[in-house]
Motif scaffolding. Structure first.
Motif, PDB file in Angstrom:
ATOM      1  N   GLY A 124       0.931  -1.191  -0.248  1.00 61.12           N
ATOM      2  CA  GLY A 124       0.130   0.146  -0.025  1.00 61.12           C
ATOM      3  C   GLY A 124       0.853   1.300   0.083  1.00 61.12           C
ATOM      4  N   GLU A 125       0.468   2.175  -0.464  1.00 57.53           N
ATOM      5  CA  GLU A 125       0.959   3.547  -0.652  1.00 57.53           C
ATOM      6  C   GLU A 125       0.419   4.614   0.059  1.00 57.53           C
ATOM      7  N   GLY A 126       0.701   5.809   0.240  1.00 58.41           N
ATOM      8  CA  GLY A 126      -0.025   6.884   0.853  1.00 58.41           C
ATOM      9  C   GLY A 126      -0.458   6.519   2.305  1.00 58.41           C
ATOM     10  N   GLY A 127      -1.522   7.109   2.913  1.00 61.86           N
ATOM     11  CA  GLY A 127      -1.700   6.879   4.562  1.00 61.86           C
ATOM     12  C   GLY A 127      -0.637   7.931   5.008  1.00 61.86           C
ATOM     13  N   GLY A 128      -0.861   7.530   6.598  1.00 63.61           N
ATOM     14  CA  GLY A 128      -0.045   8.265   7.672  1.00 63.61           C
ATOM     15  C   GLY A 128       1.329   8.011   7.498  1.00 63.61           C
ATOM     16  N   ARG A 129       2.180   8.709   8.384  1.00 59.63           N
ATOM     17  CA  ARG A 129       3.591   8.576   8.335  1.00 59.63           C
ATOM     18  C   ARG A 129       4.021   7.470   9.320  1.00 59.63           C
ATOM     19  N   TRP A 130       3.104   6.909  10.090  1.00 64.81           N
ATOM     20  CA  TRP A 130       3.566   6.066  11.000  1.00 64.81           C
ATOM     21  C   TRP A 130       3.105   4.529  10.266  1.00 64.81           C
ATOM     22  N   LEU A 131       1.872   4.569   9.675  1.00 63.55           N
ATOM     23  CA  LEU A 131       1.323   3.162   9.170  1.00 63.55           C
ATOM     24  C   LEU A 131       1.554   2.989   7.459  1.00 63.55           C
ATOM     25  N   GLY A 132       1.335   4.141   7.028  1.00 65.95           N
ATOM     26  CA  GLY A 132       1.131   4.203   5.448  1.00 65.95           C
ATOM     27  C   GLY A 132       0.154   3.409   5.098  1.00 65.95           C
ATOM     28  N   GLY A 133       0.493   2.559   4.142  1.00 66.04           N
ATOM     29  CA  GLY A 133      -0.825   2.046   3.266  1.00 66.04           C
ATOM     30  C   GLY A 133      -1.227   0.934   4.129  1.00 66.04           C
ATOM     31  N   MET A 134      -0.417   0.448   5.164  1.00 64.93           N
ATOM     32  CA  MET A 134      -0.888  -0.516   5.951  1.00 64.93           C
ATOM     33  C   MET A 134      -2.148  -0.243   6.858  1.00 64.93           C
ATOM     34  N   GLU A 135      -2.670   0.959   6.780  1.00 70.52           N
ATOM     35  CA  GLU A 135      -3.863   1.267   7.456  1.00 70.52           C
ATOM     36  C   GLU A 135      -5.059   0.460   6.834  1.00 70.52           C
ATOM     37  N   ARG A 136      -4.911   0.430   5.489  1.00 68.65           N
ATOM     38  CA  ARG A 136      -6.019  -0.258   4.641  1.00 68.65           C
ATOM     39  C   ARG A 136      -5.954  -1.768   5.106  1.00 68.65           C
ATOM     40  N   ILE A 137      -4.822  -2.261   5.191  1.00 65.58           N
ATOM     41  CA  ILE A 137      -4.677  -3.742   5.662  1.00 65.58           C
ATOM     42  C   ILE A 137      -5.440  -4.018   7.185  1.00 65.58           C
ATOM     43  N   LEU A 138      -5.021  -3.356   8.033  1.00 62.48           N
ATOM     44  CA  LEU A 138      -5.686  -3.169   9.155  1.00 62.48           C
ATOM     45  C   LEU A 138      -7.100  -3.205   9.257  1.00 62.48           C
ATOM     46  N   ARG A 139      -7.492  -2.345   8.533  1.00 64.02           N
ATOM     47  CA  ARG A 139      -9.019  -2.126   8.256  1.00 64.02           C
ATOM     48  C   ARG A 139      -9.605  -3.486   7.772  1.00 64.02           C
ATOM     49  N   ALA A 140      -8.813  -3.874   6.686  1.00 60.85           N
ATOM     50  CA  ALA A 140      -9.501  -5.164   6.068  1.00 60.85           C
ATOM     51  C   ALA A 140      -9.455  -6.304   6.969  1.00 60.85           C
ATOM     52  N   ALA A 141      -8.552  -6.331   7.928  1.00 61.51           N
ATOM     53  CA  ALA A 141      -8.472  -7.498   8.953  1.00 61.51           C
ATOM     54  C   ALA A 141      -9.548  -7.405   9.983  1.00 61.51           C
ATOM     55  N   LEU A 142      -9.844  -6.120  10.480  1.00 58.94           N
ATOM     56  CA  LEU A 142     -10.934  -5.683  11.524  1.00 58.94           C
ATOM     57  C   LEU A 142     -12.364  -6.276  10.649  1.00 58.94           C
ATOM     58  N   LEU A 143     -12.546  -5.609   9.446  1.00 56.41           N
ATOM     59  CA  LEU A 143     -13.783  -6.185   8.632  1.00 56.41           C
ATOM     60  C   LEU A 143     -13.929  -7.320   8.541  1.00 56.41           C
ATOM     61  N   ASN A 144     -13.148  -8.247   8.046  1.00 59.67           N
ATOM     62  CA  ASN A 144     -13.018  -9.438   7.439  1.00 59.67           C
ATOM     63  C   ASN A 144     -14.426 -10.400   8.111  1.00 59.67           C
TER      64      ASN A 144
END
Length: 323
Positions: free
Chosen positions: A239-259
């Motif tokens: 993933g690209e973009g996102g915040g400076r701490w997690l970057g694109g990993m934020e979407r991956i975390l949201r996917a894991a929570l929603l799955n």
């Protein structure tokens, strides 16, 4: 030897072409005379030190722990360390190491494979990280099967160009998503359909896919889910973009929570560096089912611009560095 080195995190301005000492192979390692190195998405992150989570994962808090950039490599074995039995001097290999933007690099023997027959040695550097990512995302995370409808977003990128070909090898019906200038490349890779995202919306509710591979990293989960069949799977590759701490990993975390709460399979994905799968990639090349798409090659001095071009999304397939 000459190498691309950095002493601090930052933009490509921190990279310097320097003369440094040639490394020596340790136990279980080989010394490679580098013939090719490739620019993958991770090179920019290791150069910039962003997202900051990367630094906490052991790559160096204030400065890179490994100062020489580059991880994908191909070349000839120059020497072997103690305990190496799979390779000997003169073997042509490809794989993963730390510091491939150099004239010589060391690599663990379990992260290398013999170069597939018929593929130029320099081009073999385009396979390791991007190839493992595409293979494992399709086969393991996506569980692609013959007849599946597969959508590859970012089909003209390093991972995408290989994913299109591998999905076809698995027997899938493949649709590639890319910009106008890259449609002919993706069509030439064997995609059954190509969607120009500047002119057409792939998630318009009229087409649905069993598997969506998102290598572009900038669309919301809700948007991507509109392109799935009721039981379809979304695989988020990096993933690209996102915040400076997690970057694109934020979407991956949201996917894991929603799955757990939806019928769709929502999966974040990171490749595992397996020698056995490097060998699988080699077999696909030898069978004619897989061929790296190389945009251009440049000398070591061109590495900073190559990294910038890849990060801006301008690359068509892979950019190679040739010491």
């Amino acid at each position: 030897m000459k190498a691309i080195v950095q002493d601090r995190y930052g933009s490509s301005d921190v990279l310097e072409l320097r003369d440094i000492g040639t490394p020596s192979p340790g136990s279980g390692e080989v010394l490679i005379a580098v013939r090719g190195a490739a620019v993958d998405a991770g090179v920019w992150h290791l150069m910039s030190g962003r997202p900051y989570l990367l630094r906490l994962m052991g790559y160096g808090l204030r400065a890179p722990k490994v100062p020489v950039r580059g991880r994908e490599v191909s070349g000839r074995v120059e020497a072997v360390g103690e305990g190496v039995s799979a390779f000997r001097a003169g073997d042509e290999v490809f794989g993963i190491c730390e510091g491939s933007f150099a004239e010589y690099a060391t690599a663990r023997q379990d992260k290398l494979a013999h170069k597939p027959a018929g593929l130029p040695l320099e081009e073999a550097a385009a396979l390791p990280i991007s190839g493992l990512t595409a293979l494992q995302a399709l086969r393991d995370a996506g569980r692609v099967r013959p007849g599946h409808r597969v959508l590859v977003i970012g089909a003209a990128g390093g991972v995408g160009t290989l994913a299109v070909q591998l999905a076809k090898a698995f027997g899938a019906h493949v649709t590639g998503v890319c910009s106008t200038a890259k449609t002919e490349l993706v069509r030439g890779l064997g995609a059954d359909e190509v969607i120009d995202y500047t002119r057409e919306e792939f998630a318009d509710g009229t087409r649905h896919y069993d598997l969506v591979l998102d290598t572009a990293g900038n669309r919301s989960l809700s948007h991507l889910r509109r392109a799935l069949t009721p039981r379809g799977t979304l695989v988020i590759i990096g993933g690209e973009g996102g915040g400076r701490w997690l970057g694109g990993m934020e979407r991956i975390l949201r996917a894991a929570l929603l799955n757990p709460f939806v019928r769709h399979g929502l999966k974040g994905f990171m490749a595992v560096e397996l020698q056995a799968d490097l060998e699988v990639l080699g077999r696909y090349v030898e069978e004619g089912a897989l061929s790296p798409a190389v945009q251009y090659t440049c000398p070591l001095a061109g590495a900073p611009e190559a990294i910038d071009r890849q990060h801006r999304g301008e690359a068509r397939g892979k950019i190679l560095i040739t010491p």
